[in-house]
Structure formats: structure tokens, C-alpha cells
Design a protein around this motif. Structure first.
Motif, PDB file in Angstrom:
ATOM      1  N   THR A 179      -6.946  10.833   0.001  1.00 53.37           N
ATOM      2  CA  THR A 179      -7.531  11.969   0.707  1.00 53.37           C
ATOM      3  C   THR A 179      -8.849  11.580   1.372  1.00 53.37           C
ATOM      4  OG1 THR A 179      -8.568  12.682  -1.363  1.00 53.37           O
ATOM      5  CG2 THR A 179      -6.441  13.659  -0.798  1.00 53.37           C
ATOM      6  N   THR A 180      -9.552  10.647   0.761  1.00 48.49           N
ATOM      7  CA  THR A 180     -10.784  10.113   1.345  1.00 48.49           C
ATOM      8  C   THR A 180     -10.834   8.623   1.072  1.00 48.49           C
ATOM      9  OG1 THR A 180     -12.051  10.532  -0.683  1.00 48.49           O
ATOM     10  CG2 THR A 180     -12.059  12.265   0.999  1.00 48.49           C
ATOM     11  N   GLY A 181     -11.700   7.927   1.785  1.00 44.53           N
ATOM     12  CA  GLY A 181     -11.882   6.505   1.535  1.00 44.53           C
ATOM     13  C   GLY A 181     -10.773   5.658   2.129  1.00 44.53           C
ATOM     14  N   ARG A 182     -10.441   4.611   1.432  1.00 45.90           N
ATOM     15  CA  ARG A 182      -9.514   3.615   1.944  1.00 45.90           C
ATOM     16  C   ARG A 182      -8.079   4.148   2.012  1.00 45.90           C
ATOM     17  NH1 ARG A 182      -8.964  -2.452  -0.693  1.00 45.90           N
ATOM     18  NH2 ARG A 182      -8.052  -3.468   1.145  1.00 45.90           N
ATOM     19  N   PRO A 183      -7.380   3.946   3.122  1.00 45.12           N
ATOM     20  CA  PRO A 183      -5.992   4.420   3.218  1.00 45.12           C
ATOM     21  C   PRO A 183      -5.085   3.732   2.206  1.00 45.12           C
ATOM     22  CG  PRO A 183      -6.878   3.839   5.386  1.00 45.12           C
ATOM     23  CD  PRO A 183      -7.850   3.333   4.376  1.00 45.12           C
ATOM     24  N   LEU A 184      -4.065   4.441   1.760  1.00 40.87           N
ATOM     25  CA  LEU A 184      -3.103   3.864   0.826  1.00 40.87           C
ATOM     26  C   LEU A 184      -2.351   2.704   1.470  1.00 40.87           C
ATOM     27  CD1 LEU A 184      -1.456   3.961  -1.848  1.00 40.87           C
ATOM     28  CD2 LEU A 184       0.093   5.546  -0.669  1.00 40.87           C
ATOM     29  N   LEU A 185      -1.836   2.922   2.661  1.00 41.22           N
ATOM     30  CA  LEU A 185      -0.998   1.940   3.334  1.00 41.22           C
ATOM     31  C   LEU A 185      -1.660   1.431   4.609  1.00 41.22           C
ATOM     32  CD1 LEU A 185       2.703   3.213   3.173  1.00 41.22           C
ATOM     33  CD2 LEU A 185       1.884   0.977   2.489  1.00 41.22           C
ATOM     34  N   ARG A 186      -1.801   0.125   4.699  1.00 36.94           N
ATOM     35  CA  ARG A 186      -2.202  -0.530   5.929  1.00 36.94           C
ATOM     36  C   ARG A 186      -1.347  -1.784   6.069  1.00 36.94           C
ATOM     37  NH1 ARG A 186      -7.330   0.887   8.013  1.00 36.94           N
ATOM     38  NH2 ARG A 186      -6.721  -0.401   9.790  1.00 36.94           N
ATOM     39  N   ALA A 187      -1.375  -2.370   7.239  1.00 35.47           N
ATOM     40  CA  ALA A 187      -0.680  -3.632   7.462  1.00 35.47           C
ATOM     41  C   ALA A 187      -1.579  -4.534   8.290  1.00 35.47           C
ATOM     42  CB  ALA A 187       0.653  -3.412   8.170  1.00 35.47           C
ATOM     43  N   CYS A 188      -1.513  -5.818   8.020  1.00 32.30           N
ATOM     44  CA  CYS A 188      -2.219  -6.831   8.807  1.00 32.30           C
ATOM     45  C   CYS A 188      -1.194  -7.698   9.514  1.00 32.30           C
ATOM     46  CB  CYS A 188      -3.066  -7.744   7.924  1.00 32.30           C
ATOM     47  SG  CYS A 188      -4.572  -7.011   7.272  1.00 32.30           S
ATOM     48  N   LEU A 189      -1.565  -8.192  10.682  1.00 31.30           N
ATOM     49  CA  LEU A 189      -0.739  -9.207  11.327  1.00 31.30           C
ATOM     50  C   LEU A 189      -1.239 -10.555  10.839  1.00 31.30           C
ATOM     51  CD1 LEU A 189       1.590  -9.471  13.378  1.00 31.30           C
ATOM     52  CD2 LEU A 189      -0.128 -10.034  15.085  1.00 31.30           C
ATOM     53  N   ASP A 190      -0.433 -11.213  10.034  1.00 34.56           N
ATOM     54  CA  ASP A 190      -0.815 -12.464   9.395  1.00 34.56           C
ATOM     55  C   ASP A 190      -1.084 -13.542  10.438  1.00 34.56           C
ATOM     56  OD1 ASP A 190      -0.383 -13.605   6.347  1.00 34.56           O
ATOM     57  OD2 ASP A 190      -0.074 -15.149   7.861  1.00 34.56           O
ATOM     58  N   TRP A 191      -2.241 -14.235  10.336  1.00 36.91           N
ATOM     59  CA  TRP A 191      -2.615 -15.189  11.387  1.00 36.91           C
ATOM     60  C   TRP A 191      -1.728 -16.420  11.390  1.00 36.91           C
ATOM     61  CZ3 TRP A 191      -3.895 -20.179  10.323  1.00 36.91           C
ATOM     62  CH2 TRP A 191      -4.418 -20.491   9.066  1.00 36.91           C
ATOM     63  N   SER A 192      -1.204 -16.836  10.234  1.00 40.62           N
ATOM     64  CA  SER A 192      -0.391 -18.049  10.216  1.00 40.62           C
ATOM     65  C   SER A 192       1.082 -17.757  10.461  1.00 40.62           C
ATOM     66  CB  SER A 192      -0.557 -18.794   8.881  1.00 40.62           C
ATOM     67  OG  SER A 192      -0.141 -17.997   7.790  1.00 40.62           O
ATOM     68  N   GLU A 193       1.556 -16.589  10.038  1.00 43.78           N
ATOM     69  CA  GLU A 193       2.975 -16.271  10.177  1.00 43.78           C
ATOM     70  C   GLU A 193       3.276 -15.409  11.401  1.00 43.78           C
ATOM     71  OE1 GLU A 193       5.344 -17.577   7.912  1.00 43.78           O
ATOM     72  OE2 GLU A 193       3.485 -18.709   7.616  1.00 43.78           O
ATOM     73  N   GLN A 194       2.251 -14.729  11.930  1.00 44.36           N
ATOM     74  CA  GLN A 194       2.419 -13.801  13.050  1.00 44.36           C
ATOM     75  C   GLN A 194       3.456 -12.723  12.748  1.00 44.36           C
ATOM     76  OE1 GLN A 194       0.417 -13.610  16.123  1.00 44.36           O
ATOM     77  NE2 GLN A 194      -0.639 -14.477  14.355  1.00 44.36           N
ATOM     78  N   GLN A 195       3.468 -12.295  11.494  1.00 48.11           N
ATOM     79  CA  GLN A 195       4.242 -11.157  11.038  1.00 48.11           C
ATOM     80  C   GLN A 195       3.332 -10.308  10.151  1.00 48.11           C
ATOM     81  OE1 GLN A 195       8.578 -11.870  10.110  1.00 48.11           O
ATOM     82  NE2 GLN A 195       7.862 -13.973   9.847  1.00 48.11           N
ATOM     83  N   HIS A 196       3.832  -9.151   9.762  1.00 52.52           N
ATOM     84  CA  HIS A 196       3.004  -8.248   8.967  1.00 52.52           C
ATOM     85  C   HIS A 196       2.970  -8.660   7.495  1.00 52.52           C
ATOM     86  CE1 HIS A 196       4.080  -4.803  11.999  1.00 52.52           C
ATOM     87  NE2 HIS A 196       3.256  -5.699  12.518  1.00 52.52           N
ATOM     88  N   HIS A 197       1.826  -8.415   6.856  1.00 54.54           N
ATOM     89  CA  HIS A 197       1.777  -8.385   5.398  1.00 54.54           C
ATOM     90  C   HIS A 197       1.086  -7.087   4.984  1.00 54.54           C
ATOM     91  CE1 HIS A 197      -2.134 -10.730   6.104  1.00 54.54           C
ATOM     92  NE2 HIS A 197      -2.544  -9.642   5.477  1.00 54.54           N
ATOM     93  N   LEU A 198       1.282  -6.699   3.736  1.00 56.18           N
ATOM     94  CA  LEU A 198       0.802  -5.406   3.246  1.00 56.18           C
ATOM     95  C   LEU A 198      -0.685  -5.456   2.939  1.00 56.18           C
ATOM     96  CD1 LEU A 198       1.584  -2.525   2.314  1.00 56.18           C
ATOM     97  CD2 LEU A 198       1.982  -3.489   0.030  1.00 56.18           C
ATOM     98  N   ALA A 199      -1.430  -4.462   3.439  1.00 58.39           N
ATOM     99  CA  ALA A 199      -2.867  -4.370   3.194  1.00 58.39           C
ATOM    100  C   ALA A 199      -3.170  -2.984   2.628  1.00 58.39           C
ATOM    101  CB  ALA A 199      -3.636  -4.647   4.487  1.00 58.39           C
ATOM    102  N   GLY A 200      -4.390  -2.504   2.831  1.00 57.26           N
ATOM    103  CA  GLY A 200      -4.775  -1.194   2.323  1.00 57.26           C
ATOM    104  C   GLY A 200      -4.934  -1.189   0.810  1.00 57.26           C
ATOM    105  N   ARG A 201      -5.120   0.008   0.254  1.00 57.35           N
ATOM    106  CA  ARG A 201      -5.308   0.132  -1.190  1.00 57.35           C
ATOM    107  C   ARG A 201      -4.082  -0.332  -1.947  1.00 57.35           C
ATOM    108  NH1 ARG A 201      -4.412   4.596  -4.421  1.00 57.35           N
ATOM    109  NH2 ARG A 201      -4.450   6.063  -2.680  1.00 57.35           N
ATOM    110  N   LEU A 202      -2.894  -0.068  -1.397  1.00 56.43           N
ATOM    111  CA  LEU A 202      -1.662  -0.473  -2.067  1.00 56.43           C
ATOM    112  C   LEU A 202      -1.520  -1.995  -2.074  1.00 56.43           C
ATOM    113  CD1 LEU A 202       0.842   0.402  -3.519  1.00 56.43           C
ATOM    114  CD2 LEU A 202       1.971   0.780  -1.315  1.00 56.43           C
ATOM    115  N   GLY A 203      -1.921  -2.647  -0.986  1.00 51.06           N
ATOM    116  CA  GLY A 203      -1.881  -4.102  -0.957  1.00 51.06           C
ATOM    117  C   GLY A 203      -2.809  -4.713  -1.986  1.00 51.06           C
ATOM    118  N   ALA A 204      -3.998  -4.120  -2.147  1.00 48.75           N
ATOM    119  CA  ALA A 204      -4.944  -4.610  -3.151  1.00 48.75           C
ATOM    120  C   ALA A 204      -4.409  -4.390  -4.559  1.00 48.75           C
ATOM    121  CB  ALA A 204      -6.293  -3.921  -2.978  1.00 48.75           C
TER     122      ALA A 204
END
Length: 254
Positions: A179-204
């Protein structure tokens, strides 16, 4: 912008920031060793980074521990790594370290590299996540910025999220939308693979769970992580991830 960019342009400062890019706090002595400079030189550069707000510091006893200031700084490092020319590999050790980073590493506080991408694919395959655009892979979408956390991503929790994430060490209550703060779900574009990996609070939380189970090991001063034999068995069972996902490519002496 030019003043901040200049702080990343110095070799020593770049190496210090890279050493801190997984979110851990490290003392100046360790950062000096990582940068290959004297303690005095490292302290001078840390003072500049601290003054600019790119790192924070915490005192514990006689020691001062430095930490990267947050995910935006880590995202800049990932983006610069993507567009920078590869450093020539002059030794077997250098080649091994570079291969290990591509295989499995931390991106601030979540899992990246080939293993991170394969884990996201497994989450999609097992129904823990669902792609809202109908593309059932982590491949780069049109408009995705290079090597950065994406403003928009095509993922949401799937019907098997509680069971699958629970098996990976993420408690059910951690799947509640933020509801506040860091989003549950985010995605990063991985610099070495050039595909997505999971980020955000759920990734942590996922990385925390894998570390807690002993399925992934993180050396004290390296961004590269290692998938343990128990972890390889567990990820194969839970997500269908093959053991080759985190195996470093063979290094060749330059």
C-alpha cells in the motif's frame, strides 16, 4: 547530471560502487582491496561518494560500514555495465569471476544473471506469476529500457503464487500488495542476459528465502552467488530450473 555522472567515471569509485551493488554494508578496508588501492585512497573516494549521497555509512565499534544509497544507484551501475565495453580478460581468475557474474549474481538485493532469468521463467511455468501480455517468457519487450528497473512490467501473481513462493521460502503474508513504500512486483532487464529478472519486494524476499534455505550461497565480498547442490535439486523440483542455469561458462586465458 554531469556532476553525478563524473562520480561514476573514476575507476576507483566505480569499483567501490560495484562492490556495494548487492546492497550489503562493507568496511573501507574491504572496499580498498576490491578497488586495488590504499586505505587512504579508498577513504578519500568514499568521502566524495558519501557527500554526493551515493553511499551511506554506519558506525559499528571502531569500524565504519558503507552501503550503496539505494536501488536507483544500483540501477545506474547495471545500465553502465550494459553499455560499457568488456574489460579484457588477462588472467584465468578474471575470466572465472566474469563468468560467475553472468551465471548468477545479486542486483542490489535480488537475484540476477542467467539463474535469475531462469527462476523467473520457472515462476511463469509453474503459475506463480502470470504474464498479462500473454508472452510466457522473460524476454525483453518493445520499449524496455536497457539494464534498469522497468517502470511498467507485464507480470502479476498467479494462482499458484502462495504454494510456489512458499516452497521457496517466501511467507504467504509477504505476497500482499504494497500500500505504501516499495512495490511488491518489479522487473529488471538483466544487463548480461537482456531478459527480465524479478525485482521489487518480492524479488528481495525470494533471494532471502533461497539464502535462508542454503540453496544459494553468497561470498562475503562478491556479487556472484553460487547455487548449492541442495539448491539445484530444490529449484529443479519446484521450478523446473536446470542445473546449467547457474554454471559459469568456461574461462579462457587471454
Amino acid at each position: 547530471m554531469s556532476q553525478v555522472a563524473a562520480l561514476f567515471a573514476d575507476r576507483t569509485r566505480a569499483r567501490v560502487l560495484t562492490a556495494l551493488a548487492d546492497g550489503r554494508a562493507l568496511p573501507a578496508s574491504v572496499l580498498a582491496a576490491e578497488a586495488g588501492v590504499t586505505a587512504q585512497a579508498a577513504s578519500a573516494q568514499l568521502a566524495r561518494l558519501l557527500s554526493a549521497g551515493l553511499v551511506t555509512v554506519e558506525r559499528s565499534g571502531r569500524h565504519r560500514y558503507y552501503r550503496i544509497a539505494g536501488a536507483p544507484v544500483a540501477a545506474v551501475l547495471e545500465a553502465l555495465a550494459r553499455i560499457s565495453p568488456a574489460e579484457p580478460v588477462r588472467s584465468l581468475r578474471q575470466g572465472t569471476r566474469a563468468a560467475a557474474l553472468r551465471a548468477a549474481r545479486t542486483c542490489y538485493d535480488h537475484l540476477a544473471g542467467r539463474l535469475g532469468v531462469q527462476v523467473l521463467q520457472g515462476l511463469l511455468d509453474r503459475g506463480a506469476l502470470v504474464a498479462t501480455d500473454g508472452v510466457r517468457t522473460p524476454r525483453r519487450r518493445a520499449g524496455d529500457g536497457l539494464a534498469q528497473q522497468l517502470r511498467n512490467h507485464p507480470y502479476r501473481l498467479g494462482p499458484a503464487a502462495t504454494d510456489v513462493f512458499g516452497a521457496l521460502g517466501v511467507p504467504p503474508e509477504r505476497l500482499a500488495p504494497a500500500t505504501t513504500g516499495r512495490p511488491l512486483l518489479r522487473a529488471c532487464l538483466d544487463w548480461s542476459e537482456q531478459q527480465h529478472h524479478l525485482a521489487g519486494r518480492l524479488g528481495a524476499d525470494l533471494l532471502t528465502g533461497l539464502l535462508g534455505h542454503g540453496w544459494v550461497e553468497r561470498p562475503p565480498t562478491r556479487r556472484a552467488v553460487r547455487l548449492t547442490p541442495a539448491g539445484a535439486t530444490a529449484l529443479s523440483r519446484v521450478l523446473g530450473v536446470g542445473t546449467e542455469a547457474a554454471r559459469p561458462e568456461p574461462a579462457h586465458r587471454a
